[in-house]
Motif scaffolding. Sequence first.
Motif, PDB file in Angstrom:
ATOM      1  N   LYS A 139       5.131   9.293  -3.107  1.00 48.38           N
ATOM      2  CA  LYS A 139       5.460   7.912  -3.470  1.00 48.38           C
ATOM      3  C   LYS A 139       6.716   7.829  -4.347  1.00 48.38           C
ATOM      4  O   LYS A 139       7.146   6.732  -4.716  1.00 48.38           O
ATOM      5  CB  LYS A 139       4.286   7.276  -4.221  1.00 48.38           C
ATOM      6  N   ASN A 187      11.553   6.137  -2.125  1.00 50.84           N
ATOM      7  CA  ASN A 187      10.756   6.901  -1.179  1.00 50.84           C
ATOM      8  C   ASN A 187      11.618   7.647  -0.186  1.00 50.84           C
ATOM      9  O   ASN A 187      11.399   8.797   0.124  1.00 50.84           O
ATOM     10  CB  ASN A 187       9.794   5.967  -0.418  1.00 50.84           C
ATOM     11  N   GLY A 189       1.470   9.849   1.577  1.00 50.61           N
ATOM     12  CA  GLY A 189       2.036   9.045   0.504  1.00 50.61           C
ATOM     13  C   GLY A 189       3.357   8.409   0.893  1.00 50.61           C
ATOM     14  O   GLY A 189       3.666   7.291   0.487  1.00 50.61           O
TER      15      GLY A 189
END
Length: 469
Positions: free
Chosen positions: A88, A2, A314
Amino acid sequence: MNANMTQANPLGTEKTGRLVARYAVPSVISLAVNSLYNMVDQVFIGQGVGYMGNAATNVIMPMTLIMMAVAMMFGNGASAYMSLQLGKGEPDKAARGVGNMVTLLVGSSVLFLILFELLLQPLCYLFGARGEVMGYAMDYGQIIVFGFPFFAIGVGFGNVIRADGRPKASMVGMLIGCMTNIILDPIFIFGCKWGVQGAAWATIIGQLFNAVFYVVCLTRFQTIGLQKKDFMLHLRTTGSIISLGMSSFFTQIAGTVVIAIQNNLLVKYGAKSIYGADIPMAALGITMKTSQLITSIAMGIATGVQPILGYNYGSRQYDRVKQTFRISIGICTAIMCAALLVFQVFPEAIIRIFGQESALYMEFAVKCFRIYLLACFMIPSGMVIGIFYQAIGKPGPSMAISLSRQIIFLIPAMFILSAIWGIDGLLWSGPVSDMLSGILSIVVLRIGWNRIFEEESAGERREAALSHT
């Protein structure tokens, strides 16, 4: 993973104000020009054919909205899915979402082309065509429907191209189609004397050029790599796309239902008034097309920032999500307040652009602008908040907010107020529904605002705790 994705992608690092400008401006230009060329059709048809031609295009509009509803469901859903997966750190899943979107979009557009060609006349009657208007509507509709596959590609592909970090490419594709239509309209309508059929051919050719450009863009993604297997429908991915895009679908379908009911009520109560059945349909159609030009600016901002909202949600950068939302809703509301002033002060000047008609027509058209658009400043509340929920992967609230204006408030208001005040009551249903749906959207957001981010933060803490055990 991430952290690395966030560092590499400017959606997660660049200043939010600069990002909003970078993504919203091309989106605004795209949607505004798209609405403008819809208006240009009306202007050239009004000048070259008369208000009967404008009434006919208003009859065909619900069919176009049905196709747009399907295309937006797949396109907006895939765009939101793509942004969330990229945030993500899952580019393979994002690619599969885009590939599934392409298959769904092309297949559905061909299906609707066949269905609408076979059922065109009964559909025209359903959407309010009577007498002389029916002939114009059939002439226009038989051609427009053939362009549905190109139209669907233009609506759906632009969203995922924007989510790929190429808002300017999305804008250029739309501009190519719009400018082609604007150039060909006067040639076909006045030069070739093809009337409404000329306007339809100009529209289709513009949509074809737009579609070709977007297909080329589809082969040059920057954030994902499309493979053949991505175009095979995957049940879970398809379900996610449809779920995320469902609010866009129902919003457009609701618009179709509204226009069908509205046109029939205009014919019913217009016939009982001094204006007759045809003037109200043509005048309100022009009013709605003009308001769409302004609301497309607000919609352009809202859809433009969708990748920013989705990516940062996200990647759990919630302050950036909040900043982006506040900037977008503030700008949208300011634009609609300025539009309200123009609609109230200069309606005659706007109406004359669409052709010189009788004094009775002008009287009703002015009334349409001043009454129907009286609460347009509340429209951004529902629009921006609905797209915000869609962008962060919460389709339930998004769908409820999107449906509130047209299904929950507008349709009942049309029946109730027209039964009481006739044709004037039908016009007052517009500001009543705009005001009520705007208030509802604000209340829903105020109740759920803190909970949205608290739930995600709690989930993040649980994941961290599990990783340490």
